[in-house]
Write an enzyme that holds these catalytic residues in place. Structure first.
Site, PDB file in Angstrom:
ATOM      1  CD  GLU A  34      -2.540   1.770   0.323  1.00  0.00           C
ATOM      2  OE1 GLU A  34      -3.418   1.012  -0.113  1.00  0.00           O
ATOM      3  OE2 GLU A  34      -2.316   2.910  -0.173  1.00  0.00           O
TER       4      GLU A  34
ATOM      5  CB  VAL B  88     -23.105   8.758  -4.872  1.00  0.00           C
ATOM      6  CG1 VAL B  88     -23.428   8.281  -3.483  1.00  0.00           C
ATOM      7  CG2 VAL B  88     -23.685   7.807  -5.880  1.00  0.00           C
ATOM      8  CB  ILE B  89     -19.238  12.289  -4.736  1.00  0.00           C
ATOM      9  CG1 ILE B  89     -18.599  10.915  -4.478  1.00  0.00           C
ATOM     10  CG2 ILE B  89     -18.360  13.420  -4.191  1.00  0.00           C
ATOM     11  CD1 ILE B  89     -17.209  10.754  -5.037  1.00  0.00           C
TER      12      ILE B  89
ATOM     13  CB  VAL C 149     -19.217  22.527 -16.128  1.00  0.00           C
ATOM     14  CG1 VAL C 149     -18.030  23.451 -15.917  1.00  0.00           C
ATOM     15  CG2 VAL C 149     -20.266  22.745 -15.048  1.00  0.00           C
TER      16      VAL C 149
ATOM     17  CG  HIS D 115     -46.223  -1.382  15.289  1.00  0.00           C
ATOM     18  ND1 HIS D 115     -46.419  -0.552  14.207  1.00  0.00           N
ATOM     19  CD2 HIS D 115     -46.875  -0.800  16.338  1.00  0.00           C
ATOM     20  CE1 HIS D 115     -47.169   0.470  14.575  1.00  0.00           C
ATOM     21  NE2 HIS D 115     -47.454   0.356  15.865  1.00  0.00           N
TER      22      HIS D 115
END
Ligand code: FAD
Ligand code: NAI
Length: 469
Positions: free
Chosen positions: A35, A183-184, A237, A448
């Site tokens: 990573e 979403v973002i 845009v 409920h």
């Protein structure tokens, strides 16, 4: 001496990679994970799911206190924003969870190789200065923000930002333009709208949230407008200039036509994400990406190169953390000789705004297209307004929609707009995983008063017999 240093080397420690590494180690395989970030957890934990939810959760409280929702319940407060503290609790959440992954790596004896990984050959990877060999290599390199030509992101400048920059704004913008009503854009646009920004969403298509059910997309437009967002649909845009702390955007109708200008002190570019394969050395192993830049895999997550596997955002399918995690587990199990399977037809999607938008399976449009005729699809809908818990909690917006095959009653899709739709959708996913009919859901006892009763009622509505509406 062993032929390879490791049985499994995973490249990338996001929710796909770190989960794959842990499962591989649990199955007795000697495992390492490369990573390049200084912390584990990938996009999701560092700059994605977790920090965005930390800001959404905190800003939701602020909004409820300032927009009268609390006063409606007899709680009169005048909230004062301490943005530094809000950011601090977000960073704490990220730190706690990324350290948690480091702990899990230690506990499961997964070796973390910190550095950028590049293939030398199909079993050899250079990670920084180190050379690591492995019998199996899993590519889990994730994705990054798709750039928009003519609109240059500069997160440090805090005027034109991507999602990472939008999480870190040092002050509340006066006017924010969000490019992309996905979403973002809606999650992070909601955060800053709640904290006081005037938000305009510019979306290329004629409705928000592509990929979701048509009714849900239509309702989303109404809900976000009511909350004060300005929506510029069917608009693109075409350029952006920044002078000092002001951005000037050029907009055009998506179909072409006269352009206009729009000024903002913050612009969020959120038009999608693209797979990370740059600098990975795929050319050294003869692996090509498809037209969308993704690595193609078979049902078992194998690439075309023997011993090389791929999962998560870098492969086709929805770019979601839970999809990456499930693929990580299944891929590791396949490497260990087990049968790892992911049902890609049932990956739930959730937008964590207020209310939440969630769905699993087919949209109504997809169901009709798949079955070839409208009459072959039955739909039951139930409004949250008629759900006793939602009504009592002052959360009347939204509905649940159950889509079933007319002939068999088998549930094909479930869609929900509700304060806790993200939690509700789990039961629908599980029912569908077991091949439920709408009748199965309708005759399942639901506690409920809960929001989930709306799923039961929508299922009853498929047969035209809901009780409470
Ligand atoms: P990633 O999480 O992207 O991880 C890949 C890792 O690989 C990265 O850490 C990267 O540094 C590393 N890497 C890449 N190349 C190399 C290399 N050559 N060598 C070494 N390391 C490398 N999804 C949800 O399901 N729910 C949400 O609420 C949600 N919210 C989100 C909010 C935002 C703002 C964003 C941006 C995304 C969100 N997502 C959400 C999407 C989610 O983050 C991704 O789908 C998920 O992280 C993908 O996991 P992954 O393991 O495939 O890749
Ligand atoms: P998205 O694909 O959700 O939305 C992008 C939007 O931008 C689309 O509506 C698209 O039509 C629009 N668009 C594209 N080009 C445009 C242009 N030039 N002008 C105006 N609009 C334009 O992508 P987003 O929001 O960037 O998110 C990326 C990924 O991250 C998503 O695929 C999602 O799966 C994942 N994610 C998931 C979350 C969750 O599960 N809650 C939260 C945030 C991200």
């Amino acid at each position: 001496m062993a032929e390879y240093d490791y049985d499994v080397l995973v490249i990338g420690a996001g929710p796909g990679g770190y989960v794959a590494a842990i499962r591989a180690a649990q199955l007795g395989l000697k495992t390492a994970c490369a990573e390049s970030r200084e912390t584990l957890g990938g996009t999701c934990l560092n700059v994605g799911c977790i920090p965005s939810k930390a800001m959404l959760h905190a800003s939701e409280y602020f909004d409820a206190a300032s927009n009268g929702a609390m006063a409606d319940m007899g709680i009169e407060v005048s909230p004062k924003l301490n943005l530094d503290k809000m950011h601090a609790q977000r960073r704490d959440a990220v730190e706690g969870l990324t350290k948690g992954v480091a702990f899990l790596f230690k506990k499961n004896k997964v070796d973390w190789k910190n550095g950028h990984a590049t293939f030398q050959d199909a079993h050899t990877v250079k990670v920084g200065d180190e050379t690591v060999t492995a019998k199996n290599i899993i590519i889990a390199t994730g994705s990054s923000v798709t750039p928009l030509p003519g609109v240059e992101v500069d997160n440090d400048g805090q005027v034109v930002v991507d999602s990472t920059g939008a999480l870190e704004l040092a002050s509340v913008p006066k006017k924010m333009v969000v490019i992309g009503g996905g979403v973002i854009g809606l999650e992070l646009g909601s955060v800053w709208r709640r904290l006081g920004a005037e938000v305009t969403v510019v979306e290329y298509l004629d409705a928000l949230l592509p990929g979701m059910d048509g009714d849900v997309r239509k309702e989303a437009g109404k809900i976000f407008k009511k909350q004060g967002m300005e929506l510029r649909l069917s608009t693109k845009v075409t350029g952006c200039t920044v002078k000092g702390k002001t951005a000037t955007l050029t907009l055009e109708p998506a179909a072409g036509g006269d352009s206009e200008e729009l000024e903002a002190d913050c612009v969020l570019v959120s038009i999608g994400r693209r797979p990370n394969t740059d600098g990975l050395g795929l050319e050294n192993i003869g692996l090509e990406t498809n037209q969308r830049g993704q690595i193609e895999i078979d049902h078992d997550f194998r690439t075309k190169v023997d011993g090389v596997w791929a999962i998560g955002d870098v492969v086709p399918g929805p770019m979601l953390a839970h999809k990456a995690e499930d693929e990580g587990i299944a891929c590791a199990e396949n490497i260990a000789g087990q049968t790892g399977i992911v049902n890609h037809d049932l990956i739930p999607g959730v937008v964590y705004t207020w209310p939440e938008f969630a769905g699993v399976g087919l949209t109504q449009e997809e169901a009709i297209e798949k079955l070839g005729d409208k009459s072959k699809v039955k739909v039951g809908k139930f409004p949250m307004m008629a759900n006793s818990r939602a009504k009592t909690n002052h959360e009347p917006e939204g509905f649940v929609k159950v889509i079933a095959e007319a002939e068999t009653d088998r549930v094909l899709g479930v869609w929900a707009i509700a304060s806790v739709a993200g939690t509700m959708i789990a039961q629908a996913t599980q029912a569908m995983e077991f091949g439920a009919t709408s009748e199965d859901i309708a005759y399942t006892c639901h506690a409920h008063p809960t929001h989930s009763e709306a799923i039961k009622e929508a299922a009853m509505a498929v047969q035209g017999k809901p009780i409470h509406v």
